[in-house]
Scaffold this motif. Structure first.
Motif, short mmCIF file in Angstrom:
data_model
loop_
_atom_site.label_atom_id
_atom_site.label_comp_id
_atom_site.label_asym_id
_atom_site.label_seq_id
_atom_site.Cartn_x
_atom_site.Cartn_y
_atom_site.Cartn_z
N ALA A 1 3.91 7.15 -8.25
CA ALA A 1 3.73 6.47 -6.86
C ALA A 1 4.29 5.19 -6.81
N ALA A 2 3.84 4.36 -7.64
CA ALA A 2 4.11 3.00 -7.69
C ALA A 2 5.89 2.86 -7.97
N VAL A 3 6.42 3.33 -8.92
CA VAL A 3 7.66 3.45 -9.05
C VAL A 3 8.63 3.99 -7.86
N ARG A 4 8.07 4.99 -7.18
CA ARG A 4 8.48 5.52 -6.09
C ARG A 4 8.74 4.52 -4.83
N PRO B 1 -0.69 -2.74 -10.19
CA PRO B 1 -0.55 -1.41 -9.43
C PRO B 1 -1.97 -0.48 -9.90
N THR B 2 -2.69 -0.20 -8.78
CA THR B 2 -3.97 0.61 -9.10
C THR B 2 -3.80 1.90 -9.68
N LEU B 3 -4.42 1.98 -10.74
CA LEU B 3 -4.17 3.17 -11.57
C LEU B 3 -5.49 3.91 -11.69
N PRO B 4 -6.10 4.26 -10.58
CA PRO B 4 -7.47 4.90 -10.54
C PRO B 4 -7.54 6.27 -11.37
N GLN C 1 0.84 -1.17 -0.04
CA GLN C 1 0.07 0.12 -0.14
C GLN C 1 0.97 1.11 0.00
N TYR C 2 0.48 2.37 -0.59
CA TYR C 2 1.20 3.40 -1.00
C TYR C 2 0.17 4.57 -1.30
N GLU C 3 0.49 6.10 -1.46
CA GLU C 3 -0.16 6.96 -1.86
C GLU C 3 0.18 7.66 -2.90
N ARG C 4 -0.66 8.28 -3.77
CA ARG C 4 -0.07 9.07 -5.03
C ARG C 4 -0.06 10.51 -4.41
N ALA C 5 0.25 11.32 -5.07
CA ALA C 5 0.66 12.77 -4.52
C ALA C 5 -0.45 13.40 -4.27
N ASP C 6 -1.72 13.24 -4.66
CA ASP C 6 -2.84 13.93 -4.22
C ASP C 6 -3.65 13.11 -2.89
N GLY C 7 -3.00 12.28 -2.33
CA GLY C 7 -3.36 11.42 -1.22
C GLY C 7 -4.04 10.38 -1.29
N GLY D 1 -9.00 3.27 -3.48
CA GLY D 1 -8.04 2.96 -2.78
C GLY D 1 -8.11 1.63 -2.04
N GLN D 2 -9.14 1.17 -2.10
CA GLN D 2 -9.54 -0.22 -1.42
C GLN D 2 -8.61 -1.62 -1.65
#
Length: 785
Positions: free
Chosen positions: A633-636, A607-610, A531-537, A576-577
């Motif tokens: 976010a996935a790469v990071r 990797p979820t790309l919503p 689990q992780y977050e993208r830049a906008d949360g 994000g579920q």
């Protein structure tokens, strides 16, 4: 680079990948509807390319084999075994050697299993009588299996009704040596949008072939092989016996045909007839439906989804759009559920009206049925309890939810055989509660469950739920107390097997099958849902796979393949579920990217790309921006973990994932190479919507252009491997998409390879093609990372 005209023989992937592809697969299985029998059928290995090269005709959205009067390239099963539950010994009935089986169909009492057996010249009807263990052929190779289900059971010992190839149909029509005139189509000011369907009719010769191969005579075939004609030859769409076997719901197709839409939209007449070919009632006469709006939720106007009530002897029901089938119309109610009992002389009665679009109905008893509705724009779904016996009573709302919210998914109601041999709601012993089984996604992981839900109080009692280390799903319950349940259990290291579980004494579970690991080379593969977050949360998840026996200190950062497929959402919370079952048994199949784990690559799978569009905004309005945020976010995350080398990353995907991979190469420098399989790259070639986009090209021109990697081909400066089946039958992904994209990249000086697989469709089936695709993928990744 290899010249574009170069030919290459079939290549095999390196060992042990090639050896794993030859490993026999675990059987497929089915539980009889009366819970007495467990049947397994052998799953043959991948077919040779010669099977896919058999004669094939593409007609009105179908692909048929003219030699067998059946579907082209239909997957067939092999050896059949069965056992009595709970502890009977496996038995193998007599069948022809190397039998090719399909179209399995349980009798209404669950004591017989009918199936079709493919011969060189056609499909035969066969039957297995479970109590005696005897098999018998009920027909010669005369079934017409070109479209739909060829045979359906009548009640008791009455046999089956089947679509039969007419004895006197003669030779197929020959194409004229010289066309009698030009091909002409016209539209006189009427809006008739259509998505990009494949395998459509193209000319009068196709129309003649369509009529020739799909025309059937309806016959009754007895259990003693006697044949009784019911209907003369006609274009049968469906023929469904009433639960009491006295009437047949018959749908037939008619001219004018269309060159723009498949046969499901052709003119259709639906009527009730008896077994003596006497018409009792005409339910619907529908014209050609070539102008259904492309907005999601639009349907064919008129009576649709016509069928029999499962809990009555002979009562029709159907759905009728109240908005003309147009989801863009603002109306208070969308659909009506209507019924009409035998003898079909009364006025049809409306049982329920929906605010959203009708989805499904499960009949239970005279006073109880569950009906569901859905709506795409707000992603809402509802389940209602209605009283068919007294439709004036207010429907009872059982569940209302965002259908993309997996955490709130209540599951699916279980069913059982009713009085007429059809599936009806499975009531608990109190007769007021139902059983629901669900996947059980939650913040802590995915753990399937069995619930008992009261229709009176609305309260839910959890009776059973899977526990670590297993991912275990309910297949059925054996008794109305659910004291014994049939499950399919697996873990990260245990392959899926079937069990009879005593719910209150789980230690006394009985294992029904003992399927072994088809690829033990993967036993030491690491698997973790991260689990992780993208830049906008927005919260994101992915499944990270690491090669067998990976040692971070010794092996360091690895070359990594990202295998992607985005999804559209209406809110960030559901996007994000956690929906991946970490305890599930993971073994690659076919041309899976997971095979590259055996070559030392890490794989970040799905990797979820919503792509989120909240409120009135459509998700694709900011597709590229959100896609980049998700990929970054996935790469990071995997670089932060130290498992991935940021200079050795490959982006790949299949279908919409291929489209995504190409876009990420065009709009970022995150990846050093790409693999795109069976994708679409130019959205102007799908102008009336695609995937989750319901606007047409002229309503959202900039969106279509911005989302098309073809438009941005000049920005792609990384090596890209394009793979496509030459006979791709998927809507929107014509092989020309890859052909034109390759030509664009080649003309711009890009590093690109285009592989077209003969006879293959949207997915790849033959042993030669699957092996070659994996060889191409391994070679590409080894070369450019």
């Amino acid at each position: 680079m290899t010249p574009s005209s170069a030919q290459l023989s079939w290549q095999s992937p390196p060992e042990p990948i090639d050896q794993i592809l030859n490993t026999p697969l675990p059987p497929a299985s089915t539980l009889s509807p009366n819970h007495r029998w467990f049947v397994e059928v052998e799953r043959p290995p991948f077919p040779p390319l010669t099977d896919l090269a058999q004669p094939k005709l593409s007609l009105a959205g179908l692909q048929i084999n003219p030699k067998t009067n059946g579907p082209a390239n239909r997957y067939t099963f092999g050896r059949l075994t069965y056992r009595a539950l709970p502890d009977g010994k496996p038995q193998t009935p007599n069948l022809p050697e190397d039998a090719r089986l399909s179209f399995f169909n349980w009798s209404t009492d669950g004591e017989r299993l009918a199936f079709a057996l493919e011969r060189e010249t056609g499909w035969e009807l066969w039957m297995l009588d479970l109590p005696s263990g005897k098999t018998q052929s009920l027909s010669e190779p005369i079934l017409n299996a070109t479209y739909g289900t060829p045979c359906r059971w009548l009640p008791g010992d009455e046999g089956l009704i089947c679509k039969i190839v007419p004895d006197d149909r003669g030779a197929p029509p020959e194409a004229p040596s010289v066309p009698s005139g030009p091909a002409i189509e016209e539209n006189l000011g009427r809006k008739a949008p259509a998505r990009t369907y494949t395998n459509l009719l193209k000319n009068p010769q196709d129309e003649a072939l369509f009529e020739y191969y799909l025309t059937s005579r309806l016959e009754k075939i007895s259990l003693t092989r006697d044949r009784t004609p019911i209907l003369p030859p006609t274009l049968i769409d469906e023929a469904i016996p009433s639960p009491n076997g006295e009437s047949i719901l018959l749908s037939t197709l008619h001219r004018p045909f269309s060159y723009q839409v498949p046969l499901s939209r052709f003119p259709k007449t639906t009527q009730v007839v008896n077994l003596q070919d006497k018409s009792l009632y005409t339910v619907a006469e529908l014209p050609l439906a070539d102008n259904i709006p492309i907005k999601f939720g639009s349907v064919r106007p008129g009576r649709r989804e016509i069928s029999w009530r499962a809990d009555r002897a002979a009562t029709l029901y159907w759905i009728e759009a109240l908005d003309g089938g147009d989801a863009a119309r603002e109306v208070a109610q969308r659909d009506a559920l209507v019924e009409l009992p035998s003898p079909f002389t009364a006025e049809p009665q409306t049982l329920w009206k929906s605010e959203y679009r009708f989805d499904d109905i499960t009949w239970g008893r005279e006073d109880t049925a569950l009906v569901s509705e859905w709506w795409y724009d707000n992603r809402k779904s509802r389940i209602w309890k209605i009283n068919p016996q007294n439709p004036t009573l207010e429907p009872q709302l059982i569940i209302e939810r965002n259908y993309q919210d997996r955490y709130s998914d209540p599951g699916t109601p279980l069913t059982t055989l009713g009085d007429y041999g059809k599936r009806v709601l499975r009531f608990a012993r109190d007769r007021e509660s139902l059983y629901f089984e669900g996947r059980g996604a939650s913040e802590s992981g995915v753990y399937p469950f069995l619930d008992r839900r009261s229709l009176v109080t609305g309260k839910t009692e959890r009776l059973w739920q899977a526990k670590n280390p297993y991912y275990e799903r309910i297949e059925d319950i054996i008794d109305d107390r659910a004291s014994q349940i049939v499950t399919r259990r697996q873990s990260k290291i245990d392959p899926p097997n079937f069990f009879i579980v005593r719910r209150t004494e789980p230690s006394k579970s009985l294992q029904l099958t003992d399927y072994q690991d088809p690829a033990p080379q993967f036993t030491q593969v690491g698997k973790e849902v991260i689990q992780y977050e993208r830049a906008d949360g927005v919260k994101l998840t992915a499944t990270l796979y690491l090669p067998p026996n990976y040692d971070p200190e010794k092996d360091g950062a690895l070359p990594t393949i990202f295998w992607v497929y985005p999804e559209e959402f209406k809110d960030a919370a559901t996007a994000g579920q956690i929906t991946t079952a970490e305890n599930a048994f993971s073994r690659p199949y076919g041309s899976s990217v997971l095979f590259l784990l055996l070559r030392g690559y890490a794989v970040l799978d799905n990797p979820t790309l919503p792509i989120i569009g909240e409120g009135d905004r459509e998700p694709n309005d900011t597709y590229v921006e959100q896609l980049l945020m998700g990929a970054e976010a996935a790469v990071r995350e995997v670089v932060r973990r130290g498992v991935s080398d940021p200079q050795r990353l490959v982006i790949g995907g299949h279908s919409y994932g291929a489209f995504t991979a190409a876009n990420l190469l065009a709009h970022s420098d995150l990846f050093q190479a790409g693999i795109a399989r069976s994708g679409a790259y130019n959205r102007t070639l799908t102008p009336f919507g695609f995937q989750g986009e319901q606007r047409n090209f002229w309503e959202a021109t900039q969106i279509y252009m911005q989302m098309s990697p073809f438009t941005h081909a000049a920005k792609i400066n990384e090596p890209l491997l394009l793979i496509h089946g030459a006979d791709d039958n998927n809507s929107g992904t014509y092989p020309v998409q890859s052909e034109r994209f390759y030509e664009a990249l080649k003309g711009l000086g890009g590093t690109v390879r285009w592989v077209e697989l003969p006879y293959e469709g949207h997915g790849y089936r033959s042993r030669e093609s699957i092996g070659h695709v994996l060889w191409e993928m391994v070679r590409w990744c080894d070369r450019y990372t």
